[in-house]
Structures are given as C-alpha cells and as structure tokens.
Design a protein around this motif. Structure first.
Motif, PDB file in Angstrom:
ATOM      1  N   ARG A 178      27.380  47.935  31.508  1.00  0.00           N
ATOM      2  CA  ARG A 178      27.400  46.246  31.681  1.00  0.00           C
ATOM      3  C   ARG A 178      27.160  46.459  33.507  1.00  0.00           C
ATOM      4  O   ARG A 178      27.219  46.533  33.921  1.00  0.00           O
ATOM      5  CB  ARG A 178      27.909  45.483  30.845  1.00  0.00           C
ATOM      6  CG  ARG A 178      28.671  44.525  31.797  1.00  0.00           C
ATOM      7  CD  ARG A 178      29.058  42.998  31.277  1.00  0.00           C
ATOM      8  NE  ARG A 178      30.015  42.374  31.967  1.00  0.00           N
ATOM      9  CZ  ARG A 178      30.218  40.730  31.501  1.00  0.00           C
ATOM     10  NH1 ARG A 178      30.815  40.972  30.064  1.00  0.00           N
ATOM     11  NH2 ARG A 178      30.844  40.171  32.367  1.00  0.00           N
ATOM     12  N   SER A 179      28.696  47.610  33.099  1.00  0.00           N
ATOM     13  CA  SER A 179      28.920  48.234  34.668  1.00  0.00           C
ATOM     14  C   SER A 179      28.422  49.544  35.566  1.00  0.00           C
ATOM     15  O   SER A 179      28.810  49.326  36.749  1.00  0.00           O
ATOM     16  CB  SER A 179      30.644  47.675  34.338  1.00  0.00           C
ATOM     17  OG  SER A 179      31.571  47.274  34.033  1.00  0.00           O
ATOM     18  N   SER A 188      32.780  43.330  40.984  1.00  0.00           N
ATOM     19  CA  SER A 188      32.191  42.324  40.288  1.00  0.00           C
ATOM     20  C   SER A 188      32.807  43.502  38.613  1.00  0.00           C
ATOM     21  O   SER A 188      32.868  43.028  37.554  1.00  0.00           O
ATOM     22  CB  SER A 188      30.114  42.860  40.009  1.00  0.00           C
ATOM     23  OG  SER A 188      30.170  44.067  40.480  1.00  0.00           O
ATOM     24  N   ALA A 195      35.685  41.658  38.187  1.00  0.00           N
ATOM     25  CA  ALA A 195      35.725  40.867  37.411  1.00  0.00           C
ATOM     26  C   ALA A 195      35.751  40.741  35.737  1.00  0.00           C
ATOM     27  O   ALA A 195      35.585  40.310  34.911  1.00  0.00           O
ATOM     28  CB  ALA A 195      35.016  40.101  38.113  1.00  0.00           C
ATOM     29  N   THR A 196      34.934  42.322  36.046  1.00  0.00           N
ATOM     30  CA  THR A 196      34.520  42.408  34.136  1.00  0.00           C
ATOM     31  C   THR A 196      35.933  43.050  33.842  1.00  0.00           C
ATOM     32  O   THR A 196      36.067  42.538  32.279  1.00  0.00           O
ATOM     33  CB  THR A 196      33.327  43.479  34.596  1.00  0.00           C
ATOM     34  OG1 THR A 196      32.327  42.819  34.395  1.00  0.00           O
ATOM     35  CG2 THR A 196      33.041  43.443  32.957  1.00  0.00           C
ATOM     36  N   ASP A 217      40.115  45.776  23.063  1.00  0.00           N
ATOM     37  CA  ASP A 217      39.010  44.978  23.821  1.00  0.00           C
ATOM     38  C   ASP A 217      38.347  46.105  24.384  1.00  0.00           C
ATOM     39  O   ASP A 217      38.459  46.570  25.130  1.00  0.00           O
ATOM     40  CB  ASP A 217      39.236  43.673  24.598  1.00  0.00           C
ATOM     41  CG  ASP A 217      38.355  42.773  24.837  1.00  0.00           C
ATOM     42  OD1 ASP A 217      38.125  41.934  24.632  1.00  0.00           O
ATOM     43  OD2 ASP A 217      37.817  42.837  26.105  1.00  0.00           O
ATOM     44  N   ARG A 219      41.894  38.883  29.445  1.00  0.00           N
ATOM     45  CA  ARG A 219      41.790  37.517  29.622  1.00  0.00           C
ATOM     46  C   ARG A 219      42.167  37.304  28.157  1.00  0.00           C
ATOM     47  O   ARG A 219      42.471  36.455  28.039  1.00  0.00           O
ATOM     48  CB  ARG A 219      41.427  36.932  30.524  1.00  0.00           C
ATOM     49  CG  ARG A 219      41.049  36.439  32.158  1.00  0.00           C
ATOM     50  CD  ARG A 219      39.933  35.132  32.678  1.00  0.00           C
ATOM     51  NE  ARG A 219      38.823  35.745  32.438  1.00  0.00           N
ATOM     52  CZ  ARG A 219      38.501  36.360  33.130  1.00  0.00           C
ATOM     53  NH1 ARG A 219      39.419  36.593  34.437  1.00  0.00           N
ATOM     54  NH2 ARG A 219      36.779  35.897  33.614  1.00  0.00           N
ATOM     55  N   ARG A 220      40.898  38.042  27.605  1.00  0.00           N
ATOM     56  CA  ARG A 220      41.063  38.220  25.967  1.00  0.00           C
ATOM     57  C   ARG A 220      41.979  38.809  25.492  1.00  0.00           C
ATOM     58  O   ARG A 220      42.848  37.965  24.314  1.00  0.00           O
ATOM     59  CB  ARG A 220      39.702  39.243  25.374  1.00  0.00           C
ATOM     60  CG  ARG A 220      38.635  38.369  26.024  1.00  0.00           C
ATOM     61  CD  ARG A 220      37.168  39.629  25.698  1.00  0.00           C
ATOM     62  NE  ARG A 220      35.795  39.240  26.299  1.00  0.00           N
ATOM     63  CZ  ARG A 220      35.110  40.225  26.038  1.00  0.00           C
ATOM     64  NH1 ARG A 220      34.982  41.149  25.347  1.00  0.00           N
ATOM     65  NH2 ARG A 220      33.972  39.923  26.554  1.00  0.00           N
ATOM     66  N   ILE A 234      34.266  45.847  26.721  1.00  0.00           N
ATOM     67  CA  ILE A 234      33.694  44.907  27.781  1.00  0.00           C
ATOM     68  C   ILE A 234      32.133  46.470  27.807  1.00  0.00           C
ATOM     69  O   ILE A 234      32.801  47.743  28.117  1.00  0.00           O
ATOM     70  CB  ILE A 234      32.887  44.215  28.729  1.00  0.00           C
ATOM     71  CG1 ILE A 234      33.908  43.452  27.962  1.00  0.00           C
ATOM     72  CG2 ILE A 234      32.186  44.230  28.927  1.00  0.00           C
ATOM     73  CD1 ILE A 234      34.617  43.012  29.094  1.00  0.00           C
ATOM     74  N   GLY A 249      38.403  42.084  34.767  1.00  0.00           N
ATOM     75  CA  GLY A 249      39.552  40.808  34.689  1.00  0.00           C
ATOM     76  C   GLY A 249      39.333  40.079  32.968  1.00  0.00           C
ATOM     77  O   GLY A 249      40.165  39.195  31.938  1.00  0.00           O
ATOM     78  N   GLU A 250      38.064  39.997  32.270  1.00  0.00           N
ATOM     79  CA  GLU A 250      37.663  38.724  31.738  1.00  0.00           C
ATOM     80  C   GLU A 250      38.103  39.746  30.071  1.00  0.00           C
ATOM     81  O   GLU A 250      38.510  39.382  29.803  1.00  0.00           O
ATOM     82  CB  GLU A 250      35.848  38.678  31.870  1.00  0.00           C
ATOM     83  CG  GLU A 250      35.454  38.289  30.555  1.00  0.00           C
ATOM     84  CD  GLU A 250      34.105  38.932  30.112  1.00  0.00           C
ATOM     85  OE1 GLU A 250      33.590  38.135  29.314  1.00  0.00           O
ATOM     86  OE2 GLU A 250      33.636  39.019  31.603  1.00  0.00           O
ATOM     87  N   SER A 251      37.647  41.669  30.346  1.00  0.00           N
ATOM     88  CA  SER A 251      38.906  41.431  29.124  1.00  0.00           C
ATOM     89  C   SER A 251      40.337  41.830  29.486  1.00  0.00           C
ATOM     90  O   SER A 251      41.313  40.808  27.569  1.00  0.00           O
ATOM     91  CB  SER A 251      38.856  43.308  29.492  1.00  0.00           C
ATOM     92  OG  SER A 251      38.422  43.545  28.061  1.00  0.00           O
TER      93      SER A 251
END
Length: 206
Positions: free
Chosen positions: A10-11, A22, A25-26, A4, A32-33, A6, A28-30
């Motif tokens: 973006r960061s 923040s 959090a980004t 995965d 979770r995927r 991102i 962490g989103e990865s």
C-alpha cells in the motif's frame, strides 16, 4: 500484546515518490488501531518506516520506542566507534542512522553506491520473499568485509530479514540485530525494567 499490519504494498508508491507524509498517515492509522485495542505503547520493527513518523504532523495516538535510537543506544553501550549499516537504500541513504549514532559519538558508514544497490535488490527481490541463498550470503559477507576494512568495529543489520541470512557466526564483524534489540527493549518496557517511551513522532531530539 496486539499486532497490527497494513501491507507494505500500500505504501510502496509513496516510498518510491519520497512521499513520507502519506506514509506517516498510514502508520498513524495503525497506531490508532493499537490504541483502540488497549495498547499502552507501540513498536515498529521496520527501520525504513521510521523515516515517515519524523515528518511534521499531529502526535501519534501512542508513544513508541524509536528503533534507530534503540540500536544506537546499544552500539554506545558496547563502546562502538564506527558502525557499518546494511538495510534498504531508503535507510542507508536516509538521515536517521547518521544522526542517532552521531549524537552518541559514533560514526556511521554505508557501503559504496553499487553495493548499496545490490543489498537493496537482494532485500526486496529475495529476502522479503523468503529466499535465502549462499550466493547472496557471500555478497553480504563481502560487503561487511569492506566495512571492516574501513575501520568499522560492528555492523548494524537494520532490515528485518537480513539477520536471517547473515548470522553472527558468518559475519566478519560483530552484529547489531535491530529486530532482536527492539524485541528486548520492548520486553524491558513491558516488565518495568526500562522507562516507558515518550516519542510520538517527530525527531527524537525534538
């Protein structure tokens, strides 16, 4: 195995602002995927990125291998006493590499500020764009020679692209390639030769 990504772009504003919350959090989103795809643990080959998950927050959705700990463990197994660091300025100036090697009785050395800025510039302006020049290789070798003169007995290449430019054959010091070390540790976990990781964010000793 599931990948995965991102995009770093973006960061980047958050990195420039020092906003690690923040970025956490980004990332962490990865994670979770990956958990949703059925992964049992995660790895992140980006040394700099490990600054963010150590910020306070909810546990990440999966346990992960801590890259900086993997590199420090290898340095300790090799009997290193003083290791030079080459990476982004975020990594070279950050707290992770001084802490993890120190926990294992190893000193971490970084180049002087001018050379840190030069290494960072080459990383972002050239290496991440697939540009590898002899001139830049010579600059890296010069910086490593300076670390050797300060009694370093190895150099940790702690930015993903640096080992593509600085190979063991040209380095004045033995190299610790964070990308390859993480890949080997990941394989060892996957086949049961290494304990499953338990780190879900926060300092490794916490």
């Amino acid at each position: 195995m599931t990948l995965d990504c991102i995009a770093l772009a973006r960061s980047m504003p958050a990195w420039e602002a020092g906003d690690h919350i923040s970025i956490r959090a980004t990332l962490g989103e990865s994670v979770r995927r990956l958990a949703g795809a059925g992964a049992e643990f995660f790895v992140c080959p980006d040394n700099t990125a490990h600054l963010a998950p150590e910020e306070p927050g909810e546990d990440l959705a999966l346990p992960g291998l801590h890259l900086v700990a993997v590199v420090a463990d290898r340095a300790a197994r090799e009997g290193r006493r003083r290791v030079g660091l080459l990476g982004t300025t975020y990594t070279m100036d950050g707290p992770l590499y001084p802490r993890e090697p120190a926990d294992r009785g190893i000193a971490a050395e970084v180049p002087d500020v001018g050379d840190r800025d030069l290494i960072n510039e080459i990383n972002f302006e050239e290496l991440v764009n697939g540009v590898f020049t002899e001139e830049s290789r010579r600059e890296y070798v010069r910086v490593i020679e300076g670390l050797a003169a300060r009694a370093c007995d190895a150099v940790a290449l702690v930015c993903t692209e640096i080992p593509l430019l600085v190979t063991p054959e040209v380095s004045p010091l033995p190299t610790l390639d964070s990308t390859r070390l993480l890949a080997r540790a990941t394989f060892e976990v996957a086949v049961g030769r290494r304990d499953r990781p338990t780190w879900r964010g926060g300092p490794t000793g916490g």
